[in-house]
Enzyme design. Sequence first.
Site, PDB file in Angstrom:
ATOM      1  N   ASP A  11       0.877  -1.176   0.000  1.00  0.00           N
ATOM      2  CA  ASP A  11       0.000   0.000   0.000  1.00  0.00           C
ATOM      3  C   ASP A  11       0.913   1.224   0.000  1.00  0.00           C
ATOM      4  OD1 ASP A  11      -2.411   1.580   0.399  1.00  0.00           O
ATOM      5  OD2 ASP A  11      -1.855   1.803   2.486  1.00  0.00           O
ATOM      6  N   SER A  12       0.304   2.388  -0.157  1.00  0.00           N
ATOM      7  CA  SER A  12       1.076   3.627  -0.074  1.00  0.00           C
ATOM      8  C   SER A  12       1.550   3.882   1.361  1.00  0.00           C
ATOM      9  CB  SER A  12       0.207   4.792  -0.531  1.00  0.00           C
ATOM     10  OG  SER A  12      -0.942   4.861   0.290  1.00  0.00           O
ATOM     11  N   CYS A  74      -4.243  -1.433  -1.941  1.00  0.00           N
ATOM     12  CA  CYS A  74      -4.460   0.007  -2.058  1.00  0.00           C
ATOM     13  C   CYS A  74      -5.397   0.190  -3.246  1.00  0.00           C
ATOM     14  CB  CYS A  74      -3.122   0.693  -2.319  1.00  0.00           C
ATOM     15  SG  CYS A  74      -3.242   2.430  -2.749  1.00  0.00           S
ATOM     16  N   GLU A 154      -4.265   8.843   9.026  1.00  0.00           N
ATOM     17  CA  GLU A 154      -2.823   8.611   9.271  1.00  0.00           C
ATOM     18  C   GLU A 154      -2.346   9.384  10.495  1.00  0.00           C
ATOM     19  OE1 GLU A 154       0.060   7.255   7.222  1.00  0.00           O
ATOM     20  OE2 GLU A 154      -1.300   6.058   5.994  1.00  0.00           O
ATOM     21  N   CYS A 186     -11.222   2.541  -0.071  1.00  0.00           N
ATOM     22  CA  CYS A 186      -9.873   2.958   0.292  1.00  0.00           C
ATOM     23  C   CYS A 186      -9.499   2.119   1.505  1.00  0.00           C
ATOM     24  CB  CYS A 186      -9.852   4.442   0.646  1.00  0.00           C
ATOM     25  SG  CYS A 186      -8.272   4.976   1.353  1.00  0.00           S
ATOM     26  N   HIS A 188      -7.664   2.600   3.908  1.00  0.00           N
ATOM     27  CA  HIS A 188      -7.575   3.314   5.196  1.00  0.00           C
ATOM     28  C   HIS A 188      -8.939   3.376   5.902  1.00  0.00           C
ATOM     29  CE1 HIS A 188      -3.729   4.774   3.691  1.00  0.00           C
ATOM     30  NE2 HIS A 188      -3.499   5.349   4.852  1.00  0.00           N
TER      31      HIS A 188
HETATM   32  N1  DGL Z   1      -4.894   3.194   1.035  1.00  0.00           N
HETATM   33  C1  DGL Z   1      -4.957   3.945  -0.213  1.00  0.00           C
HETATM   34  C2  DGL Z   1      -6.144   3.459  -1.044  1.00  0.00           C
HETATM   35  O1  DGL Z   1      -6.744   2.440  -0.755  1.00  0.00           O
HETATM   36  C3  DGL Z   1      -5.125   5.408  -0.019  1.00  0.00           C
HETATM   37  C4  DGL Z   1      -3.998   6.156   0.504  1.00  0.00           C
HETATM   38  C5  DGL Z   1      -3.361   7.064  -0.477  1.00  0.00           C
HETATM   39  O2  DGL Z   1      -3.980   7.965  -1.043  1.00  0.00           O
HETATM   40  O3  DGL Z   1      -2.177   6.868  -0.638  1.00  0.00           O
HETATM   41  O4  DGL Z   1      -6.467   4.106  -2.005  1.00  0.00           O
END
Ligand code: DGL
Length: 267
Positions: A11-12, A74, A154, A186, A188
């Site tokens: 993931d990012s 992600c 975050e 997402c 997150h």
């Molecule tokens: N976890 C990432 C997603 O599912 C989002 C975080 C980001 O924008 O880097 O899109």
Amino acid sequence: MQEKRPIGIFDSGIGGLTVAKAINRLLPNESIIYYGDTKHLPYGDKSVSTIKRYAKGISSFLVKQNCKCIIIACNSASTAAFSDIHSLFSNTIPIYNVVDPLVEKIIELDYNNVGLIATKATVASNVYKTKLQSKKRNINVASLATPLLVPMIEEGFYKNEISSSVINEYLKYEPFNTIETLLLACTHYPLIKNEVEGYFKGKVDVHDSTDVVAQWVQKELNKRNLLSEQNLAQHKFYFSDITPAFKVAAKMFFEKPISVTLHDIWV
Ligand code: DGL
């Protein structure tokens, strides 16, 4: 022998740990190698070509780590880069994204009016809408980019007044008045699932891509005889940048103590 190889997840940042946690819960025998590209977070505000470049670099790293599959945990990277990553690496190891399992679930539950919140990159890609409408032509999909949510989460702002007011403001989006389900597109967002459910007071089903992805991966690995049968799981969590606040957040996401290693693959 090969079934003992780890599952690669990336993931990012720490969002993909919500997927890693679901994998660990359903498949406790599986070792995980996680890569969080915190140096480049957020992906959701980046261009498609930049997200593709990052996703390729991390996938190469995970292949070199002898992973038995890669999960792009992600949505921004799954929507922007899955086709490229799949073409490049699927001859070597299976590649999974977080979109297809959720799309399959929504079709199975036969909704007609779907809402979606995600990063700007995921919403701009239209991938969810395209995939849902290819399976059910008349399904309505109302999507809203909610870019404040990733930095907010975050920073540890969830289940508090600040997160409630940001979430409530976003969810007032008029097209959401008639939805039956809302997709948290997402990785997150599982952290704010309760708050989102609270906003809709039980009138809207809220779905995320944690358990559905874990079940999908279990099924796929089983088909390929790649599940580990021995309880020898060992996990490694690599990040391209680490701050003290981040270490606390990472533990909250995985809900288990984890030791994080700084490993910048970009230098
Ligand atoms: N976890 C990432 C997603 O599912 C989002 C975080 C980001 O924008 O880097 O899109």
